[in-house]
Design a protein around this motif. Sequence first.
Motif, PDB file in Angstrom:
ATOM      1  N   ALA A  24       0.848  -1.200   0.000  1.00 15.41           N
ATOM      2  CA  ALA A  24       0.000   0.000   0.000  1.00 15.41           C
ATOM      3  C   ALA A  24       0.881   1.247   0.000  1.00 15.41           C
ATOM      4  O   ALA A  24       1.963   1.265   0.585  1.00 15.41           O
ATOM      5  N   ASP A  25       0.399   2.284  -0.662  1.00 14.81           N
ATOM      6  CA  ASP A  25       1.121   3.551  -0.681  1.00 14.81           C
ATOM      7  C   ASP A  25       0.718   4.442   0.488  1.00 14.81           C
ATOM      8  O   ASP A  25       1.521   5.235   0.976  1.00 14.81           O
ATOM      9  N   TYR A  26      -0.535   4.321   0.939  1.00 16.64           N
ATOM     10  CA  TYR A  26      -1.074   5.155   2.013  1.00 16.64           C
ATOM     11  C   TYR A  26      -1.859   4.303   2.985  1.00 16.64           C
ATOM     12  O   TYR A  26      -2.499   3.327   2.608  1.00 16.64           O
ATOM     13  N   LEU A  27      -1.823   4.712   4.231  1.00 10.44           N
ATOM     14  CA  LEU A  27      -2.687   4.147   5.263  1.00 10.44           C
ATOM     15  C   LEU A  27      -3.478   5.291   5.852  1.00 10.44           C
ATOM     16  O   LEU A  27      -2.907   6.298   6.295  1.00 10.44           O
ATOM     17  N   LEU A  28      -4.798   5.164   5.836  1.00 13.86           N
ATOM     18  CA  LEU A  28      -5.690   6.198   6.337  1.00 13.86           C
ATOM     19  C   LEU A  28      -6.412   5.675   7.568  1.00 13.86           C
ATOM     20  O   LEU A  28      -6.886   4.536   7.579  1.00 13.86           O
ATOM     21  N   ARG A  29      -6.527   6.506   8.576  1.00 11.87           N
ATOM     22  CA  ARG A  29      -7.342   6.178   9.749  1.00 11.87           C
ATOM     23  C   ARG A  29      -8.607   7.015   9.629  1.00 11.87           C
ATOM     24  O   ARG A  29      -8.532   8.243   9.524  1.00 11.87           O
ATOM     25  N   VAL A  30      -9.749   6.336   9.648  1.00 12.53           N
ATOM     26  CA  VAL A  30     -11.013   7.035   9.426  1.00 12.53           C
ATOM     27  C   VAL A  30     -12.014   6.718  10.528  1.00 12.53           C
ATOM     28  O   VAL A  30     -11.991   5.644  11.119  1.00 12.53           O
ATOM     29  N   TYR A  31     -12.879   7.688  10.791  1.00 13.31           N
ATOM     30  CA  TYR A  31     -14.039   7.511  11.659  1.00 13.31           C
ATOM     31  C   TYR A  31     -15.271   7.879  10.852  1.00 13.31           C
ATOM     32  O   TYR A  31     -15.328   8.970  10.275  1.00 13.31           O
ATOM     33  N   CYS A  32     -16.252   6.983  10.831  1.00 10.69           N
ATOM     34  CA  CYS A  32     -17.498   7.220  10.105  1.00 10.69           C
ATOM     35  C   CYS A  32     -18.679   6.950  11.032  1.00 10.69           C
ATOM     36  O   CYS A  32     -18.556   6.227  12.020  1.00 10.69           O
ATOM     37  N   THR A  33     -19.824   7.503  10.660  1.00 10.19           N
ATOM     38  CA  THR A  33     -21.024   7.297  11.470  1.00 10.19           C
ATOM     39  C   THR A  33     -21.497   5.855  11.422  1.00 10.19           C
ATOM     40  O   THR A  33     -21.988   5.337  12.410  1.00 10.19           O
ATOM     41  N   ASP A  34     -21.343   5.206  10.276  1.00  8.44           N
ATOM     42  CA  ASP A  34     -21.805   3.830  10.122  1.00  8.44           C
ATOM     43  C   ASP A  34     -21.122   3.197   8.915  1.00  8.44           C
ATOM     44  O   ASP A  34     -20.308   3.839   8.238  1.00  8.44           O
ATOM     45  N   LEU A  35     -21.472   1.939   8.647  1.00  4.98           N
ATOM     46  CA  LEU A  35     -20.854   1.235   7.523  1.00  4.98           C
ATOM     47  C   LEU A  35     -21.246   1.835   6.181  1.00  4.98           C
ATOM     48  O   LEU A  35     -20.457   1.817   5.236  1.00  4.98           O
ATOM     49  N   THR A  36     -22.447   2.383   6.091  1.00  7.97           N
ATOM     50  CA  THR A  36     -22.878   3.032   4.856  1.00  7.97           C
ATOM     51  C   THR A  36     -21.977   4.222   4.537  1.00  7.97           C
ATOM     52  O   THR A  36     -21.573   4.423   3.385  1.00  7.97           O
ATOM     53  N   ALA A  37     -21.628   4.998   5.553  1.00 10.28           N
ATOM     54  CA  ALA A  37     -20.739   6.144   5.347  1.00 10.28           C
ATOM     55  C   ALA A  37     -19.334   5.689   4.958  1.00 10.28           C
ATOM     56  O   ALA A  37     -18.692   6.311   4.100  1.00 10.28           O
ATOM     57  N   LEU A  38     -18.843   4.614   5.563  1.00 11.53           N
ATOM     58  CA  LEU A  38     -17.536   4.072   5.192  1.00 11.53           C
ATOM     59  C   LEU A  38     -17.564   3.580   3.752  1.00 11.53           C
ATOM     60  O   LEU A  38     -16.641   3.850   2.973  1.00 11.53           O
ATOM     61  N   ASN A  39     -18.617   2.890   3.390  1.00 10.86           N
ATOM     62  CA  ASN A  39     -18.771   2.410   2.020  1.00 10.86           C
ATOM     63  C   ASN A  39     -18.774   3.579   1.032  1.00 10.86           C
ATOM     64  O   ASN A  39     -18.128   3.518  -0.021  1.00 10.86           O
ATOM     65  N   ALA A  40     -19.484   4.650   1.355  1.00 11.07           N
ATOM     66  CA  ALA A  40     -19.531   5.827   0.483  1.00 11.07           C
ATOM     67  C   ALA A  40     -18.148   6.466   0.354  1.00 11.07           C
ATOM     68  O   ALA A  40     -17.746   6.887  -0.743  1.00 11.07           O
ATOM     69  N   LEU A  41     -17.410   6.554   1.460  1.00  7.64           N
ATOM     70  CA  LEU A  41     -16.061   7.111   1.401  1.00  7.64           C
ATOM     71  C   LEU A  41     -15.185   6.310   0.447  1.00  7.64           C
ATOM     72  O   LEU A  41     -14.480   6.866  -0.398  1.00  7.64           O
ATOM     73  N   ILE A  42     -15.261   4.990   0.568  1.00  3.26           N
ATOM     74  CA  ILE A  42     -14.411   4.139  -0.261  1.00  3.26           C
ATOM     75  C   ILE A  42     -14.851   4.170  -1.724  1.00  3.26           C
ATOM     76  O   ILE A  42     -14.043   4.393  -2.630  1.00  3.26           O
ATOM     77  N   HIS A  43     -16.149   3.944  -1.972  1.00  2.00           N
ATOM     78  CA  HIS A  43     -16.631   3.752  -3.348  1.00  2.00           C
ATOM     79  C   HIS A  43     -16.973   5.046  -4.081  1.00  2.00           C
ATOM     80  O   HIS A  43     -16.918   5.075  -5.320  1.00  2.00           O
TER      81      HIS A  43
END
Length: 151
Positions: free
Chosen positions: A103-122
């Motif tokens: 991997a080139d980057y490692l990101l630490r993220v906080y999201c409200t729920d899995l839907t928000a994490l999915n939206a961030l990724i996709h």
Amino acid sequence: MLDDIDKRLLAVLQKNAHLTAQELSELLNLSPSQAGRRRQRLEAEGYIVNYAARLDPKRLGLSVQAFVQVQLGTHGPDQARGFARLIGLRPEIISAWTLTGDADYLLRVYCTDLTALNALIHDILLPHPAVSRVQSQIVMDQFKQDAPLPT
């Protein structure tokens, strides 16, 4: 150069940045003015970068913490700057590192729920033209909180 008193001062301030010069003096066996001057010197010399409050993510509605690994397809300076700009604009990405390895980057993220994490990724990360792969790991439990730096 830091002496033992400076190191002890930094250690106690990492645990409680609200300590007054009087409280520091008692902990370090110094006069309040000496403790205050040492703190000011450590701030001026850049050992103490800032003071901040630690917030409880769950109380803020941030129930999902994840680590996201990102691999770029192209590694030119323009692509790296563009990706860094994107990361800087996203409040849910609280820290980012460049890495060696797959991997080139490692990101630490906080999201409200899995839907928000999915939206961030996709919807945000994968569509970026420099990104070729994204892999995420969802944190199940954090049994050791972010600790103070060793002094």
